[in-house]
Scaffold this motif. Structure first.
Motif, short mmCIF file in Angstrom:
data_model
loop_
_atom_site.label_atom_id
_atom_site.label_comp_id
_atom_site.label_asym_id
_atom_site.label_seq_id
_atom_site.Cartn_x
_atom_site.Cartn_y
_atom_site.Cartn_z
N THR A 156 33.65 29.78 45.75
CA THR A 156 34.19 31.12 45.59
C THR A 156 33.21 31.98 44.80
N GLY A 157 33.08 33.27 45.19
CA GLY A 157 32.22 34.15 44.43
C GLY A 157 32.81 34.44 43.06
N LEU A 158 33.99 35.09 43.05
CA LEU A 158 34.63 35.50 41.80
C LEU A 158 36.04 34.95 41.74
N MET A 159 36.39 34.34 40.63
CA MET A 159 37.76 33.87 40.40
C MET A 159 38.35 34.63 39.23
N LEU A 160 39.54 35.18 39.42
CA LEU A 160 40.22 35.97 38.39
C LEU A 160 41.50 35.26 37.99
N LEU A 161 41.65 34.98 36.70
CA LEU A 161 42.84 34.29 36.20
C LEU A 161 43.82 35.28 35.60
N ARG A 165 36.11 46.25 42.65
CA ARG A 165 34.66 46.37 42.44
C ARG A 165 33.87 45.20 43.03
N ALA A 166 34.56 44.14 43.43
CA ALA A 166 33.86 42.93 43.88
C ALA A 166 33.10 43.19 45.17
N ASP A 167 31.92 42.56 45.27
CA ASP A 167 31.11 42.71 46.47
C ASP A 167 31.10 41.43 47.30
N GLY A 168 32.06 40.54 47.03
CA GLY A 168 32.16 39.29 47.77
C GLY A 168 33.56 38.74 47.67
N PRO A 169 33.77 37.50 48.10
CA PRO A 169 35.11 36.90 48.07
C PRO A 169 35.70 36.82 46.66
N VAL A 170 37.02 36.95 46.59
CA VAL A 170 37.73 36.88 45.31
C VAL A 170 38.93 35.95 45.46
N ASP A 171 39.08 35.02 44.53
CA ASP A 171 40.29 34.22 44.42
C ASP A 171 41.02 34.62 43.15
N ALA A 212 58.23 54.81 41.85
CA ALA A 212 58.04 53.35 41.93
C ALA A 212 56.64 52.93 42.39
N PRO A 213 56.03 53.63 43.37
CA PRO A 213 54.70 53.17 43.80
C PRO A 213 53.69 53.10 42.66
N LYS A 214 53.72 54.06 41.75
CA LYS A 214 52.74 54.04 40.65
C LYS A 214 53.01 52.90 39.69
N VAL A 215 54.29 52.52 39.56
CA VAL A 215 54.65 51.41 38.67
C VAL A 215 54.29 50.06 39.31
N VAL A 216 54.58 49.92 40.59
CA VAL A 216 54.45 48.63 41.27
C VAL A 216 53.00 48.34 41.67
N ARG A 217 52.28 49.36 42.09
CA ARG A 217 50.90 49.13 42.53
C ARG A 217 49.99 48.93 41.33
N VAL A 218 49.16 47.90 41.41
CA VAL A 218 48.26 47.65 40.29
C VAL A 218 47.16 48.70 40.27
N ALA A 219 46.72 49.05 39.07
CA ALA A 219 45.64 50.02 38.93
C ALA A 219 44.33 49.38 39.40
N ASP A 220 43.44 50.20 39.92
CA ASP A 220 42.13 49.68 40.34
C ASP A 220 40.99 50.47 39.70
#
Length: 306
Positions: A2-7, A132-138, A254-262
């Motif tokens: 995996t390129g990037l793993m986020l916990l 921001r990732a430029d490859g696969p993310v888990d 609700a959309p602003k609350v439920v959707r994660v910020a990017d």
């Protein structure tokens, strides 16, 4: 590999806490089940998935005020103590809270990137790193909210622990469509229509998961559903039309609350997974102080073998 793993770190140490007996203790008798459980989990993740980069994403604010301002019930049932300034105190088991600073110290000594941003949840940090990732993310999480980030084209998957932290369900868009009838982008709309009692999200009364999935299949997204409410020729039942119309104030926010910020201002950190600890003396001291021997030794060996 995996390129990037986020916990989703809090989600995982909660699972570790409830999955590892509290009889696992430091020499002074302090429970360290969450610490050891999380370290063992990271060890297994690195062994099985061999990420090149890894970030332990933290809840700097588990209940951001900007979300509460939009939906006051958001996580309200989990508030242990309200604060005049800064985040409210979350209801957490008494023997888990003292373990969190230990987890942070150990991760820092190992050199594993740890990122939390004031005013944001770990979900938002994960959303930003993913964008921001430029490859696969888990993304490793026990929180289904993050299914909204699943994207086959970009190689973004969620690894969801289904039993303790030992078995992971790999969630891609095919898995989402099979279980929920939506893809990653559609999951946020499904969640806000259905609601989520664990997060204090009311949803639309009478619109459960199956009905929400059917509405999204027919009208594509929330905007399409609301357009159907206004279209007398649409195939909504009279009851659905009335309930959705009455829920407009909720659906507007609700959309602003439920959707994660990017777009979180995450700091510039080195996300490369280390082969050797950043501070070997600190690792040794922490392992001795908290009785982390086997867990730390295994993880150090796994990192060195990469």
């Amino acid at each position: 590999m995996t390129g990037l793993m986020l916990l989703d770190t809090a989600s995982l140490y909660f699972r570790a806490y409830f999955g590892v007996p509290e009889s696992v203790k430091a020499p002074d008798g302090t429970p360290v089940n969450a610490v050891r459980g999380l370290l063992d989990f990271i060890d297994r993740l690195v062994k099985d998935h061999r990420p090149e980069r890894l970030v332990a994403c933290m809840d700097a604010d588990w209940r951001p005020q900007w979300r509460v301002d939009l939906i006051p019930s958001y996580k309200a049932h989990r508030v242990a103590e309200e604060q005049e300034t800064g985040p409210d105190v979350e209801e957490v088991p008494d023997t888990l809270s003292p373990q969190v600073p230990v987890i942070e110290e150990v991760l820092d000594a190992l050199g594993i990137a740890r990122v939390g941003v004031a005013g944001y949840e770990a979900d938002d940090v994960i959303g930003t790193f993913t964008a921001r990732a430029d490859g696969p993310v888990d993304i490793v999480t026990g929180d289904r909210d993050l299914y909204q980030l699943v994207d086959d084209v970009r190689g973004v998957r969620v690894l969801y622990p289904v039993k303790g932290v030992g078995t992971l369900q790999v969630t891609d868009e095919a898995a989402l469509r099979a279980k929920y009838g939506v893809d990653g982008k559609g999951y946020a709309d499904l969640a806000l229509l259905r609601g989520d009692p664990s997060d204090g999200l009311p949803g639309v009364p009478g619109i459960g998961e199956k009905t929400a999935a059917k509405l999204l299949a027919e009208f594509t997204d929330l905007a399409g559903i609301l357009a159907a409410v206004d279209d007398p020729r649409s195939k909504l039942t009279p009851t659905q039309r009335r309930r959705l119309d009455e829920a407009r104030p909720y659906l507007a926010v609700a959309p602003k609350v439920v959707r994660v910020a990017d777009d979180v201002p995450v700091p510039d950190v080195d996300t490369a997974l280390p082969r050797a600890p950043r501070d070997p003396a600190a690792v040794e001291s922490l392992a001795a102080r908290w009785g982390l021997g086997g867990s730390v030794t295994r993880l150090l060996a796994t990192l060195a073998e990469r």
